[in-house]
Design a protein around this motif. Sequence first.
Motif, short mmCIF file in Angstrom:
data_model
loop_
_atom_site.label_atom_id
_atom_site.label_comp_id
_atom_site.label_asym_id
_atom_site.label_seq_id
_atom_site.Cartn_x
_atom_site.Cartn_y
_atom_site.Cartn_z
N ILE A 62 0.92 -1.29 0.01
CA ILE A 62 -0.07 -0.04 0.13
C ILE A 62 0.96 1.16 -0.02
N ASN A 79 -0.77 4.53 -0.32
CA ASN A 79 -1.69 5.62 0.33
C ASN A 79 -1.53 5.41 1.81
N PHE A 92 -2.63 4.48 5.53
CA PHE A 92 -2.90 3.06 5.90
C PHE A 92 -2.93 2.98 7.45
N ALA A 128 -7.34 0.72 5.01
CA ALA A 128 -7.72 1.99 4.08
C ALA A 128 -9.00 2.17 3.45
N THR A 151 -8.55 1.52 -2.15
CA THR A 151 -7.21 1.84 -2.40
C THR A 151 -6.41 0.98 -3.30
#
Length: 445
Positions: free
Chosen positions: A323, A325, A327, A348, A352
């Motif tokens: 990931i 982004n 989180f 998240a 995502t």
Amino acid sequence: MGREDGFLTNMLTHKLNSMLERSFPEQRVFLRSESETRYVRLTPLTQVFGFAGTTVLAGWLIIASAIVLMDSIGSGNLRDQASRDLALFESRVNELAAERDMRAAEATAAQERFNTALAQISTMQSELLSSEERVRELGKGITVVQATLRRTMKDRDAAREDAALLQAKLDGTDPDTQSINPEEIGNTVDVLSAALNNTAVERDTMVLLANLAEQNAETLQTDLRLMEEKNDRIFSQLEDAVVLSVEPLDKMFTAAGLSTKTLLNTVRSGLSGTGGPLTPIKFSTKGGVKDPDSLRANGIIEKMDRLNLYRIAAQKAPFALPIKNSFRYTSGFGPRWGRMHEGTDFAAAYGTPIYSTADGVVTFAGWSNGYGRLVKIQHEFGIETRYAHQSQLMVKVGQRVSRGQQIGAMGNSGRSTGTHLHYEVRVGGKAVNPMTYIKAANDVF
């Protein structure tokens, strides 16, 4: 028998009412309607039961209200603490992301230093070979000059002997003088004089050339010494740079439980036909024992080769986060609710993007019972990664993916209580803690 029991009950009730009469006198409640008036008699015992019931009810209401109030206050404190913990965790994640970016920049800088060092070594090799060639040419020139000088000196000595002999003949001291024509003797003397003059000029020229060759040799020796000092500084800087670049990678792969020897051999064998490792540098074509510069350069080349192989291996092992982004971690690797949780959960927003953590080949992409929408990727070194509970799949079986390539989107499919990604790492079919790889890479990337 029934009458006696009823009689005893009435007597006991009467006595209790008599005892409670002072505190709870008998009361009558009148109920009046349009046609008649009735009343209800409240005995002391009835009042006691009513009062006790009312007291118990009031106490229960007070205790229940206190419990509810305390639970509400406790829940508020827990929510505040959870919010603070979440803010602290997100701050730590941001710090780790910044540190990861810094390490990635350092790795890029190390790669650039590696390319610059390789170019410098090639230039050094060319300069050293050119210097050795000039030294060999000067040596040959000095040898020719010395041979010419020896030959000239021999010619000079022979000419002197011939001149002495002719002088003796001219003076009449040579018994063979009478048999020689004076004109021939004069011609011979002129020839010998010209030969001596030519020999002297040639000798002076050779001496001048020899002096110039010695001066050039001294200049080349000085240049060679300065170049060796410069090379020593460059070698030292390269050795330090390579060590600083290789040691963190050694620790990263060791911390991840991977055998560096096996890993490098696997990567090296996979390079067959694609250029292979860096080849050692040869500074001399004479053969025999290698000079110190050659040994140092080859040592740097070996470490650079190791660095290059590590760079390739890092792309093939799952050292990245799935990931990119924001989180939060919701569940780690280990026992949970009486069962083994074989991965790490990342929570998240729905949808995502999810990314492959290393180069590999997709071996499964579809629905798999509790996993929901699942993607399996087979990597090098017997490593497999799994990405579960997705809302959308963006790859198919047999597709080759690269590290950082999007393979799907976060969702809540399968046996899941909320939107999150269940991420697994398996080595030889056995689940291992994914954080081992993620934490090991924090010091490098």
